[in-house]
Design a protein around this motif. Structure first.
Motif, PDB file in Angstrom:
ATOM      1  N   VAL A 171       0.822  -1.200   0.000  1.00 19.30           N
ATOM      2  CA  VAL A 171       0.000   0.000   0.000  1.00 19.30           C
ATOM      3  C   VAL A 171       0.861   1.256   0.000  1.00 19.30           C
ATOM      4  O   VAL A 171       0.490   2.292  -0.570  1.00 19.30           O
ATOM      5  N   ALA A 172       2.038   1.176   0.618  1.00 17.80           N
ATOM      6  CA  ALA A 172       2.924   2.337   0.622  1.00 17.80           C
ATOM      7  C   ALA A 172       3.370   2.688  -0.792  1.00 17.80           C
ATOM      8  O   ALA A 172       3.480   3.865  -1.153  1.00 17.80           O
ATOM      9  N   ALA A 173       3.642   1.643  -1.618  1.00 20.12           N
ATOM     10  CA  ALA A 173       4.052   1.900  -2.999  1.00 20.12           C
ATOM     11  C   ALA A 173       2.907   2.511  -3.798  1.00 20.12           C
ATOM     12  O   ALA A 173       3.106   3.411  -4.620  1.00 20.12           O
ATOM     13  N   LEU A 174       1.694   2.026  -3.563  1.00 13.15           N
ATOM     14  CA  LEU A 174       0.538   2.581  -4.257  1.00 13.15           C
ATOM     15  C   LEU A 174       0.335   4.052  -3.902  1.00 13.15           C
ATOM     16  O   LEU A 174       0.147   4.901  -4.779  1.00 13.15           O
ATOM     17  N   ILE A 175       0.384   4.365  -2.624  1.00 17.84           N
ATOM     18  CA  ILE A 175       0.159   5.744  -2.193  1.00 17.84           C
ATOM     19  C   ILE A 175       1.280   6.645  -2.676  1.00 17.84           C
ATOM     20  O   ILE A 175       1.055   7.814  -3.026  1.00 17.84           O
ATOM     21  N   ALA A 176       2.501   6.130  -2.717  1.00 22.41           N
ATOM     22  CA  ALA A 176       3.613   6.931  -3.233  1.00 22.41           C
ATOM     23  C   ALA A 176       3.379   7.306  -4.690  1.00 22.41           C
ATOM     24  O   ALA A 176       3.646   8.439  -5.103  1.00 22.41           O
ATOM     25  N   GLU A 196     -10.271  -3.943  -0.144  1.00 25.09           N
ATOM     26  CA  GLU A 196      -9.909  -5.313   0.218  1.00 25.09           C
ATOM     27  C   GLU A 196      -8.467  -5.441   0.682  1.00 25.09           C
ATOM     28  O   GLU A 196      -8.022  -6.541   1.005  1.00 25.09           O
ATOM     29  N   HIS A 197      -7.758  -4.337   0.719  1.00 18.83           N
ATOM     30  CA  HIS A 197      -6.350  -4.427   1.092  1.00 18.83           C
ATOM     31  C   HIS A 197      -6.235  -4.648   2.600  1.00 18.83           C
ATOM     32  O   HIS A 197      -6.821  -3.902   3.393  1.00 18.83           O
ATOM     33  N   PRO A 198      -5.489  -5.657   3.014  1.00 16.06           N
ATOM     34  CA  PRO A 198      -5.416  -5.955   4.457  1.00 16.06           C
ATOM     35  C   PRO A 198      -4.814  -4.825   5.278  1.00 16.06           C
ATOM     36  O   PRO A 198      -5.123  -4.687   6.462  1.00 16.06           O
ATOM     37  N   ALA A 199      -3.974  -3.993   4.659  1.00 17.17           N
ATOM     38  CA  ALA A 199      -3.354  -2.908   5.412  1.00 17.17           C
ATOM     39  C   ALA A 199      -4.314  -1.757   5.668  1.00 17.17           C
ATOM     40  O   ALA A 199      -3.988  -0.845   6.433  1.00 17.17           O
ATOM     41  N   LEU A 200      -5.499  -1.780   5.018  1.00 16.10           N
ATOM     42  CA  LEU A 200      -6.455  -0.685   5.153  1.00 16.10           C
ATOM     43  C   LEU A 200      -7.793  -1.151   5.712  1.00 16.10           C
ATOM     44  O   LEU A 200      -8.836  -0.566   5.423  1.00 16.10           O
ATOM     45  N   ARG A 201      -7.741  -2.201   6.493  1.00 20.24           N
ATOM     46  CA  ARG A 201      -8.988  -2.716   7.049  1.00 20.24           C
ATOM     47  C   ARG A 201      -9.316  -2.140   8.420  1.00 20.24           C
ATOM     48  O   ARG A 201     -10.432  -2.286   8.903  1.00 20.24           O
ATOM     49  N   ASP A 202      -8.357  -1.504   9.063  1.00 19.62           N
ATOM     50  CA  ASP A 202      -8.624  -0.914  10.372  1.00 19.62           C
ATOM     51  C   ASP A 202      -8.278   0.564  10.341  1.00 19.62           C
ATOM     52  O   ASP A 202      -7.671   1.084   9.401  1.00 19.62           O
ATOM     53  N   GLY A 203      -8.689   1.253  11.386  1.00 19.17           N
ATOM     54  CA  GLY A 203      -8.488   2.685  11.432  1.00 19.17           C
ATOM     55  C   GLY A 203      -7.033   3.094  11.421  1.00 19.17           C
ATOM     56  O   GLY A 203      -6.669   4.106  10.805  1.00 19.17           O
ATOM     57  N   ALA A 204      -6.165   2.323  12.083  1.00 17.13           N
ATOM     58  CA  ALA A 204      -4.756   2.685  12.133  1.00 17.13           C
ATOM     59  C   ALA A 204      -4.130   2.675  10.745  1.00 17.13           C
ATOM     60  O   ALA A 204      -3.381   3.586  10.373  1.00 17.13           O
ATOM     61  N   GLY A 205      -4.458   1.657   9.960  1.00 24.14           N
ATOM     62  CA  GLY A 205      -3.919   1.586   8.606  1.00 24.14           C
ATOM     63  C   GLY A 205      -4.463   2.700   7.726  1.00 24.14           C
ATOM     64  O   GLY A 205      -3.726   3.291   6.923  1.00 24.14           O
ATOM     65  N   LEU A 206      -5.746   3.000   7.868  1.00 24.84           N
ATOM     66  CA  LEU A 206      -6.342   4.075   7.076  1.00 24.84           C
ATOM     67  C   LEU A 206      -5.716   5.424   7.411  1.00 24.84           C
ATOM     68  O   LEU A 206      -5.403   6.226   6.523  1.00 24.84           O
ATOM     69  N   LEU A 207      -5.535   5.691   8.709  1.00 20.02           N
ATOM     70  CA  LEU A 207      -4.936   6.962   9.114  1.00 20.02           C
ATOM     71  C   LEU A 207      -3.497   7.064   8.634  1.00 20.02           C
ATOM     72  O   LEU A 207      -3.064   8.123   8.158  1.00 20.02           O
ATOM     73  N   ASN A 208      -2.757   5.969   8.743  1.00 19.92           N
ATOM     74  CA  ASN A 208      -1.367   5.977   8.272  1.00 19.92           C
ATOM     75  C   ASN A 208      -1.302   6.288   6.779  1.00 19.92           C
ATOM     76  O   ASN A 208      -0.443   7.052   6.316  1.00 19.92           O
ATOM     77  N   ALA A 209      -2.235   5.710   6.017  1.00 14.99           N
ATOM     78  CA  ALA A 209      -2.260   5.971   4.578  1.00 14.99           C
ATOM     79  C   ALA A 209      -2.618   7.429   4.303  1.00 14.99           C
ATOM     80  O   ALA A 209      -2.027   8.072   3.425  1.00 14.99           O
ATOM     81  N   LEU A 210      -3.590   7.981   5.039  1.00 15.91           N
ATOM     82  CA  LEU A 210      -3.986   9.368   4.823  1.00 15.91           C
ATOM     83  C   LEU A 210      -2.831  10.319   5.108  1.00 15.91           C
ATOM     84  O   LEU A 210      -2.609  11.291   4.378  1.00 15.91           O
ATOM     85  N   LEU A 226      -8.486   9.448  -3.504  1.00 20.97           N
ATOM     86  CA  LEU A 226      -7.976   8.566  -2.459  1.00 20.97           C
ATOM     87  C   LEU A 226      -8.165   9.194  -1.088  1.00 20.97           C
ATOM     88  O   LEU A 226      -8.612   8.532  -0.146  1.00 20.97           O
ATOM     89  N   ALA A 227      -7.826  10.476  -0.942  1.00 21.91           N
ATOM     90  CA  ALA A 227      -7.977  11.141   0.352  1.00 21.91           C
ATOM     91  C   ALA A 227      -9.437  11.176   0.784  1.00 21.91           C
ATOM     92  O   ALA A 227      -9.758  10.975   1.962  1.00 21.91           O
ATOM     93  N   GLN A 228     -10.340  11.418  -0.142  1.00 18.25           N
ATOM     94  CA  GLN A 228     -11.762  11.447   0.203  1.00 18.25           C
ATOM     95  C   GLN A 228     -12.244  10.074   0.644  1.00 18.25           C
ATOM     96  O   GLN A 228     -12.998   9.952   1.612  1.00 18.25           O
ATOM     97  N   TRP A 229     -11.790   9.030  -0.060  1.00 15.94           N
ATOM     98  CA  TRP A 229     -12.199   7.681   0.331  1.00 15.94           C
ATOM     99  C   TRP A 229     -11.643   7.328   1.700  1.00 15.94           C
ATOM    100  O   TRP A 229     -12.348   6.751   2.541  1.00 15.94           O
ATOM    101  N   LEU A 230     -10.397   7.662   1.963  1.00 17.37           N
ATOM    102  CA  LEU A 230      -9.799   7.373   3.263  1.00 17.37           C
ATOM    103  C   LEU A 230     -10.549   8.103   4.376  1.00 17.37           C
ATOM    104  O   LEU A 230     -10.787   7.539   5.452  1.00 17.37           O
ATOM    105  N   ALA A 231     -10.937   9.351   4.112  1.00 13.59           N
ATOM    106  CA  ALA A 231     -11.678  10.110   5.125  1.00 13.59           C
ATOM    107  C   ALA A 231     -13.037   9.471   5.404  1.00 13.59           C
ATOM    108  O   ALA A 231     -13.460   9.356   6.568  1.00 13.59           O
TER     109      ALA A 231
END
Length: 667
Positions: A171-176, A196-210, A226-231
């Protein structure tokens, strides 16, 4: 031979030649007839003719260009670019595993920043595209870095990636890639790719991605979707540690303020609501006008959800009469408060019900306030109404306004025109009878002077060939049954007698219409020189300026019969529809474009008075904004010869205006 990724950045020529030679070697292990049959099944088109390693002319099917297997293998040996690009496709038909292996090798060769000679162009334009087609037939066999590369090159859509493979892409490569602008996803694509990405299934992963998006870095890019979806996902998970990040988006990122603000409202914790309400101030939200309304709406909603009582303490000043009359941003904010106020919040804080009862009579807020009151328990509304009436009686008892001293009519005739009307305006709806008689005498005397002044204005305009829209309507005296029509209007509005100023105008003056019919005002620099400096008055003595006076807000007061007709329509339609005792906003004058040239007028706000009104002088609500007492409006109009808009221009018939002012008695 595997591709060395380190050498790919130096010179891919040797890597390309190596891949080509091994493709030819792999094909040479098959019978030429078998290869020719496979080529016929591929449907691949190649260059119709070629010279050396360049193709020329159009395209044709592979089997027509190379009619036999031997011709095809010979072309491979000679290095024909068309044949080489088609070779991978042919190999896929006879040896799929080998073709996939070669296709992956082709995709791993890094061509970025490398310039080929013209004979190498086909590899980048054709062979890479052929490899991508082979890989897309079996995406489950492709490694994640190849899938990400194909996404970056726009040769693979997000929805084409198998869900089983999404988890393999870091997910880090995708966001980069997104933050760098190499990938762009809208909200729907982000949901399909990342949900469906396992790194974005919980709040901690979503916040880290944002926090890794460009919104929280110095890198510019295109990660809005992406930012709107994460929010939105953070709001769905109610992840409270995300509140500071969402607040940052809400208060500083204009593009994402609605998404971030709604997410804070959905999280709904005290901290989240406090963050959403943070930009609010009584003077309006301190940001640029472009997004002021959206951010203010969310902030008001958050404050009401957090505590209706605290919201009342903060927002109640917005409903003060002086604020509502100003027509500025704070008046608009009051309307937003009533729109967001729910029946449950109003019931939790009875002061909101009392404020809504007061706002129900307001010109701008009335409809919204009445709609809210209709949803509440009638018993609660009646109790609030009783409290409001009790406070009004106490305020009236404490009033220190003294009744006017001396004989009003004598003082008025002695020159105290404005002072007398100020004292009349301070009277309540039912003054003592003797005082009411004096006040009525002042009103009649005032309108006698207005009528004489208007007669002088109309006479001057006719002498100067002013193009009235309808000459017959310029100044029309009251009809014989004017008093009966006035009483009819008073019965329809249900508020007793009309305000003295409006009543006397209908009974003494009648109606006035100075609207014209010219296109636009023109200043001729040949006659009058260049545009004058600020505060420099340029007198225009010729007759032609009178043709354009209609563009300077001519005085219009519609006839009494039109007022009665409007009140009748309102009594039969509006009052039944609203379901409460709603006030009537009676049209007094049309908008500026109609008065300037009725034939080409555009729909626009009109000038109105609210009935029932006060005892003495009614407020005129200008369609362009603001209010002014009716007598003061007439005073200003006659001071400018019936065209108060002349106060805003310094090119005018000043000598004619000065002469006219001498024939208009002060009132």
């Amino acid at each position: 031979m595997p591709v060395d990724p380190e050498s790919a950045h130096v010179d891919p020529t040797s890597l390309i030649d190596d891949v080509n030679s091994r493709i030819v070697q792999a094909l040479s292990a098959h019978d030429p007839a078998e290869l020719h049959a496979a080529a016929a099944c591929t449907g691949v088109n190649v260059g119709e003719t070629y010279a050396g390693r360049l193709w020329t002319g159009g395209v044709c099917p592979l089997v027509r260009r190379y009619p036999t297997g031997e011709a095809f293998t010979a072309a491979l040996t000679n290095g024909s670019p068309d044949a080489l690009s088609a070779a991978v496709e042919v190999l896929a038909a006879v040896a799929p595993a080998a073709a996939m292996s070669f296709a992956l090798e082709v995709m791993r060769i890094d061509l970025d920043g490398f310039t080929f000679g013209h004979n190498r162009v086909p590899f980048e334009l054709v062979m890479r595209g052929r490899a991508e087609k082979i890989i897309k037939r079996d995406l489950c066999s492709a490694p994640p870095e190849i899938l990400l590369d194909m996404l970056r090159r726009r040769s693979l859509a997000p929805g084409e990636i198998p869900k089983s493979k999404i988890a393999d892409i870091p997910v880090a490569a995708l966001i980069a890639c997104v933050s760098a602008g190499e990938l762009r996803f809208d909200q729907a694509e982000s949901a399909g790719l990342f949900s469906e990405h396992p790194a974005l299934r919980d709040g901690a992963g979503l916040l880290n991605a944002l926090l890794k998006t460009r919104l929280f870095s110095t890198v510019d890019g295109h990660d809005g979707g992406l930012a709107q979806w994460l929010a939105h996902r953070l709001a769905e998970t109610r992840y409270t540690p995300a509140v500071p990040a969402l607040r940052e988006l809400f208060t500083r990122q204009r593009r994402f303020l609605t998404t971030a603000g709604e997410s804070l409202l959905e999280i709904g914790t005290p901290e989240a609501l406090e963050a959403a309400a943070s930009p609010l101030s009584l003077e309006g939200v301190p940001i640029n006008e472009y997004d002021r309304h959206d951010r203010q709406t969310i902030a008001i909603d958050a404050l009401l959800r957090a505590s209706p009582s605290r919201a009342f303490d903060v927002l109640a000043p917005l409903f003060e009469e002086r604020v509502l009359r100003s027509g500025d941003n704070r008046s608009e904010s009051a309307g937003t408060v009533l729109e967001k106020l729910t029946p449950a919040q109003a019931a939790a804080e009875p002061r909101w019900i009392e404020r809504s009862l007061m706002a129900a009579q307001d010109r701008e807020l009335g409809a919204t306030a009445r709609a809210l009151l209709d949803q509440l328990d009638p018993g609660i509304v009646d109790q609030a109404a009783a409290r409001v009436k009790k406070r009004k009686r106490k305020a009236a008892a404490r009033s220190t306004v003294k009744p006017p001293a001396g004989c009003l009519i004598e003082r008025y005739r002695a020159g105290e025109h404005e002072r007398v009307w100020e004292e009349l305006a301070a009277l309540d709806r039912r003054p003592p009878k003797a005082l009411a008689v004096q006040a009525e005498g002042v009103a009649m005397e005032t309108m006698e002077r207005v009528r004489c002044g208007l007669e002088a204005v109309v006479e001057t305009l006719r002498a100067e060939a002013y193009p009235f829209h309808k000459k017959a309507r310029a100044l029309v005296p009251p009809p014989l049954d004017a008093l009966r029509s006035v009483k009819r209007l008073e019965r329809l509005t249900g508020g007793g007698r009309l305000p003295l100023s409006l009543r006397a105008f209908y009974l003494v003056v009648g109606s006035v219409d100075l609207s014209g019919s010219e296109d636009r005002f023109r200043h001729d620099p040949k006659k009058h020189g260049p545009k004058p400096k600020r505060n420099e008055i340029v007198d225009v003595p010729e007759k032609y300026p009178f043709m354009y006076l209609s563009h300077f807000d001519p005085l219009v007061v519609l006839p009494l019969e039109e007022a009665v007709a409007e009140a009748e329509r309102w009594a039969h339609e509006e009052r039944e529809r609203v379901g409460m005792n709603a006030p009537l906003d009676l049209t007094i004058s049309p908008g500026p474009s109609f008065k300037a040239n009725p034939r080409d007028a555009q729909p626009e706000p009109v000038d109105t008075v609210r009935l029932p009104g006060p005892f003495a002088d009614v407020e005129l609500h200008r369609g362009r904004g603001g209010t002014v007492p009716f007598v003061e409006h007439l005073r200003g109009c006659l001071a400018w010869g019936g065209f108060p808009g002349l106060a805003g221009t310094n090119i005018r018939p000043q000598a004619a205006l000065d002469a006219l002012a001498q024939s208009v008695a002060p009132f």
